[in-house]
Every structure is written in C-alpha cells, then in structure tokens.
Design an enzyme around this catalytic site. Structure first.
Site, mmCIF file in Angstrom:
data_model
loop_
_atom_site.group_PDB
_atom_site.id
_atom_site.type_symbol
_atom_site.label_atom_id
_atom_site.label_comp_id
_atom_site.label_asym_id
_atom_site.label_seq_id
_atom_site.Cartn_x
_atom_site.Cartn_y
_atom_site.Cartn_z
ATOM 1 N N HIS A 32 0.818 -1.209 0.000
ATOM 2 C CA HIS A 32 0.000 0.000 0.000
ATOM 3 C C HIS A 32 0.859 1.269 0.000
ATOM 4 O O HIS A 32 0.334 2.374 0.102
ATOM 5 C CB HIS A 32 -0.926 -0.018 1.232
ATOM 6 C CG HIS A 32 -2.088 0.909 1.135
ATOM 7 N ND1 HIS A 32 -2.288 1.942 2.020
ATOM 8 C CD2 HIS A 32 -3.118 0.963 0.254
ATOM 9 C CE1 HIS A 32 -3.393 2.599 1.699
ATOM 10 N NE2 HIS A 32 -3.910 2.043 0.629
ATOM 11 N N LYS A 84 -4.476 10.658 5.041
ATOM 12 C CA LYS A 84 -4.183 9.875 6.246
ATOM 13 C C LYS A 84 -3.208 10.694 7.094
ATOM 14 O O LYS A 84 -2.008 10.739 6.817
ATOM 15 C CB LYS A 84 -3.529 8.529 5.906
ATOM 16 C CG LYS A 84 -4.303 7.696 4.863
ATOM 17 C CD LYS A 84 -3.682 7.847 3.510
ATOM 18 C CE LYS A 84 -4.077 6.790 2.512
ATOM 19 N NZ LYS A 84 -5.433 6.413 2.418
ATOM 20 N N LYS A 135 3.270 4.309 -1.374
ATOM 21 C CA LYS A 135 3.417 5.139 -2.565
ATOM 22 C C LYS A 135 4.759 5.852 -2.439
ATOM 23 O O LYS A 135 4.882 6.810 -1.658
ATOM 24 C CB LYS A 135 2.298 6.169 -2.700
ATOM 25 C CG LYS A 135 0.900 5.572 -2.867
ATOM 26 C CD LYS A 135 0.198 5.375 -1.557
ATOM 27 C CE LYS A 135 -1.202 4.807 -1.761
ATOM 28 N NZ LYS A 135 -1.779 4.347 -0.491
ATOM 29 N N HIS A 164 -9.356 11.261 1.310
ATOM 30 C CA HIS A 164 -8.444 10.129 1.274
ATOM 31 C C HIS A 164 -7.155 10.395 2.057
ATOM 32 O O HIS A 164 -6.247 9.567 2.084
ATOM 33 C CB HIS A 164 -8.107 9.794 -0.191
ATOM 34 C CG HIS A 164 -7.544 8.437 -0.405
ATOM 35 N ND1 HIS A 164 -6.243 8.205 -0.811
ATOM 36 C CD2 HIS A 164 -8.092 7.203 -0.275
ATOM 37 C CE1 HIS A 164 -6.023 6.903 -0.933
ATOM 38 N NE2 HIS A 164 -7.118 6.271 -0.609
ATOM 39 N N ASP A 166 16.870 9.937 -8.733
ATOM 40 C CA ASP A 166 18.302 10.272 -8.628
ATOM 41 C C ASP A 166 18.797 10.276 -7.189
ATOM 42 O O ASP A 166 19.773 10.974 -6.859
ATOM 43 C CB ASP A 166 18.588 11.634 -9.276
ATOM 44 C CG ASP A 166 18.429 11.601 -10.793
ATOM 45 O OD1 ASP A 166 18.456 10.494 -11.365
ATOM 46 O OD2 ASP A 166 18.251 12.676 -11.395
ATOM 47 N N ASP A 191 -1.523 18.313 19.211
ATOM 48 C CA ASP A 191 -1.146 19.537 19.927
ATOM 49 C C ASP A 191 -0.557 20.600 19.008
ATOM 50 O O ASP A 191 0.183 21.485 19.463
ATOM 51 C CB ASP A 191 -0.151 19.215 21.058
ATOM 52 C CG ASP A 191 -0.797 18.408 22.181
ATOM 53 O OD1 ASP A 191 -2.039 18.371 22.239
ATOM 54 O OD2 ASP A 191 -0.055 17.831 22.988
#
Length: 480
Positions: free
Chosen positions: A224, A400, A226, A398, A231, A405
């Site tokens: 999952h 996450k 990404k 979508h 370089d 604080d």
C-alpha cells in the site's frame, strides 16, 4: 475420486464424522496455535465452524500470518535491539533540547524501526493531486540516472499514460527505471502495457501478482506504499496514487488527499524501503550503497516509519497509540477508513475523557458503503466521550494524517484501520517542523468547512435497518 465418493455414500455416518473431526482439528489449530487477538480468533472460529473447509480455504487466503518470523530471526532482532542501546542513549542526548512530546516520539520511532531520525530535510506538503502531479512530472523529466516507482494503484489512464511516456523517454536516455505496482490495487493495468514498458527498457513487476501458483500464501498482504525516488535526491510519498480520479475525474468529485515531497538525508531511507520490496518481489540483490544527500540549511527533522506484516512491533500502530497517549490539548485525525482495534478505540476514549479535544474527519462518500457502515459502529462510544466526528461532503477524503497539539504529525499511506495497521506494507512520516505542521493544520481547518458534524443525539436515533447493517458489517471486520 469416484471410488471415494462411492465409499462416502455407503458410509455416510463415518464420512461425516471424519469431515467434522478434520474441521475441528483445523479450527483448533487457529484458536490454540495462532495466539492472535481474541476477537479475531472468535471470528475465524465461527467462520471455520459454520463453513467447514470453505472457511479454512478462506483462512489460508486471508487469515494465516505467512510473514511470521522464525525463532532465529526473532532472537536476532532482540540482539540488534540490545546493540542499539548505546546509540539510543546518544540519540536521547541529541534531542534533549526539544519538547517532551517530540523526544518521546523520536526515541520510540528509532526503537521501533531501528533507524534514527534525519535532520536537514526540505519538506513540502502537497494538498492534492493538482499540486503533486505537476511537481512529480517535472522531477521525472529532470531525472539523469535513476527512477524508482512504487505504487499501490497505478491506472492506465490519462495521467498514468503521461507518466509512462516520460519513463520510456528517460529509459531511452539511459536512466535506470524500476517500476513496482501492487498486483491487486493495480489489477487491470495490463500485461500488454508491461510488455511495452519492458521493450522500452523499463524494469517492471507486480508486487504479489494475482496469478501465481501459491498466491494464497500472500494474497492478504498488499503493498500500500506510494514511493517515488528520483536520482537518490528527491522523493514523493503520501496517500496519492496515480489515477485520473485523483484529479476529480470520477463520480465522487474532488479527491482530497495529501502527498509530501522530500529532499535531504531522509530520501536514502525511502530508497532503502523501495529496495526491500523490490528484492521481495524480484529476488534481485538489494542496492546497499545508497548515497545520502547532504543536510539542507534550516531543514526539518523527519522520521521514516515503515510497517508491514513482517514488522515485529506493528510500528505505525504503536506510533499512533503514542501520539494519542502523549496528546495534552488536541488530536486531529483524517482517514478515509476508520476500523480501529480495541487499543486505539480505548486510547481515543481515554484521551477524550481526560480533556483532550479530539476531532475525527471521515468521508461521507466512500468507495465501499460497507466501510462506512463499519466505521459507524466504532463512533457511538467516542461521541459519548466527547469526540467530535465530521464527514467530508465535498468529494472523497483520502488523506491519512494525525496532528497532535499542533506540534507533531504523522502523515503518509496508513489508514486508521486494522488492515493498514497489521497487514499492508505502509510508510508514514513523523513531522515536527513548524512550516509542515502549520500547512497540515490549515488544510484540516479548510476541510472542516466542507464537513457536516455527526451529532450524538441524531446518531443514536438512526434507523434500525441502518444499525442492523452496520452491526452485521462489524461482525466480519476482525477478519480483515
């Protein structure tokens, strides 16, 4: 086979006894030998008991932990942890000047992951795909020697084809291009597309492809993450996959998500994560001599926190718990899927009861209605404890992220759900830089304008039919 059926028909009582005994043994192996969470054990017990043999096949696909480490590996892990004690003490001295919250989180992440935070990184928060894709395309076009790409979902659509065209052009120019996509998330990408890419000089593979001889051994474990590294100098990670829907070209409308662009020493740690899954997929030797970029002036400190089914400590799960327990004033959570385990639910409830302001933002529109039903079954106790819950109305949320604080945040690929926290390969960043936290906080407050709050009084009065559907969905959530 015919003789076996004939014997079973002639001795139906004995055959039934053998079948039930075998099923009982299989069931016992799950309950007694797996030592998993009680609620998950009971869910699999019911599936195995009431669906003999078919339940066990489902268990092979989705229940058994095929990534358990050997006793020798576990002992090695303990030894390495002991060897790091002196390094951890030095790390504690290094962060003696920061806030207790940051110091606690930095030391925890170092112990969980076995790698230290890196300083001197340039962090750029990208609020949606309209911000990410142009920067990603420009960085890919500028690549001179190496491109590594790893995505859960990569569509063969407008943006996907544009990226592939750039990769082919860069490969033709002599750039080494490696391309890894998940076999389930990117199902339908196309074998012909792979052939075309390989002919252009791109090394490309599916992570855990669906058509393999022993697919059931790893069907439940998905990549999952990404990650794009170019370089060894610039990296992208976060929640945004590659697909036109992220540009709002879908029935859900706007796709609100967060990605991060990184420069600096932390890029080498993301490269190492790519090397792990590339090796896991292709069995090619890992590239160990990964150059580390120089520290940048006025850069941020970044923790790269990876987790997966082979993780001893479920690292991101532990980080989420620490963030919640350490919060003193406010917790803000954005997640598309909310299926917390008992420990996270209890931590959020306790934080609310001790006076922490907690805001949880979920999508009103989900890709699967079932996931919204399950999420609702976890909300009643939280609402009663004073947690404020919002549903994002302007498209699909979508992102996450957890902000604590207004001084620390975890942002990346990991949802607040059991699958992400226990089964999938994920990667999050721990950020404490003032600029990054301010950007994430401003995004959250801007998103609040597009939300409707779930009020406790109205929530408990929702129709009986809806509550029944939610409860049924909740029954199988431990199997996920």
């Amino acid at each position: 086979m015919g003789e076996l059926f004939a014997w079973g028909h002639a001795h139906i009582g004995l055959a039934l006894f053998i079948i039930l005994t075998a099923n009982a043994i299989l069931t016992a192996s799950v309950i007694l030998l797996e030592n998993r969470e009680p609620e998950k054990s009971m869910a699999w017990f019911l599936a195995l008991f009431f669906i003999p043999f078919l339940g066990f096949v489902l268990y092979l696909f989705f229940g058994h932990d095929w990534h358990k480490r050997s006793y020798k590996q576990r002992r090695l892990g303990l030894t390495l942890t002991a060897q790091r004690r002196e390094e951890i003490r030095r790390l504690e001295e290094r962060f003696a000047h920061v806030t207790p919250l940051e110091r606690t989180l930095r030391l925890l992440d170092a112990n969980l992951t076995g790698q230290d935070p890196t300083e001197g990184n340039r962090v750029t928060i990208l609020t949606d795909a309209h911000e990410k894709y142009p920067r990603l395309l420009a960085a890919l076009r500028a690549a001179t020697h190496r491109i590594d790409i790893e995505y859960y979902l990569f569509r063969n659509d407008g943006i996907g084809k544009e990226i592939i065209a750039i990769l082919k052009e860069r490969a033709h120019a002599g750039v080494a291009v490696r391309f890894l996509i998940d076999g389930m998330g990117s199902l339908g990408f196309g074998a012909k597309r792979f052939l075309d890419m390989r002919a252009a000089g791109i090394s490309c593979h599916y992570f855990s492809p669906l058509i393999t001889l022993f697919y059931f051994l790893k069907a439940n474990y998905r990549d999952h993450r990404k990650i794009v590294v170019i370089d060894d100098a610039v990296a992208f990670t976060g929640g945004i996959n590659i697909g036109d829907e992220y540009l709002g070209k879908s029935p859900r409308g706007r796709w609100r998500d967060t990605s991060v662009e990184l420069h600096g020493p932390c890029v080498a740690q993301l490269t190492a994560l790519f090397e792990e899954n590339w090796h896991r997929t292709t069995h090619e030797p890992r590239r160990t001599a990964i150059p580390e970029s120089a520290m940048l002036p006025a850069g941020e400190t970044v923790d790269i926190v990876a987790s997966g089914p082979d993780s001893r400590w479920h690292t991101i799960h532990q980080q989420y718990l620490a963030l919640i327990h350490q919060a003193r004033r406010r917790i803000r959570i954005q997640t598309p899927y909310f299926i917390p385990d008992e420990s996270l639910s209890a931590a959020l409830t306790l934080a609310a009861l001790r006076g922490v302001d907690i805001e949880i933002m979920l999508p009103h529109k989900t890709d699967w209605p079932y996931l919204r039903w399950v999420a609702h079954t976890y909300l009643e106790d939280l609402l009663r404890a004073g947690v404020r819950v919002y549903e994002y109305q302007q498209g699909f949320l979508h992102t996450k992220a957890i902000i604590v604080d207004d001084v620390a945040a975890s942002v990346g690929t990991c949802n607040v759900d059991i699958r992400s926290l226990r089964l999938d390969f994920e990667v999050n960043l721990l950020l404490t830089g003032t600029h990054s936290i301010r950007h994430l906080t401003e995004d959250f407050e801007r998103d609040l304008i597009q939300c409707e709050e779930i009020r406790y009084g109205a929530f408990i009065e929702r129709p009986l039919r809806q509550r029944v559907l939610e409860s049924i969905a909740r029954l199988i959530s431990p199997l996920l």
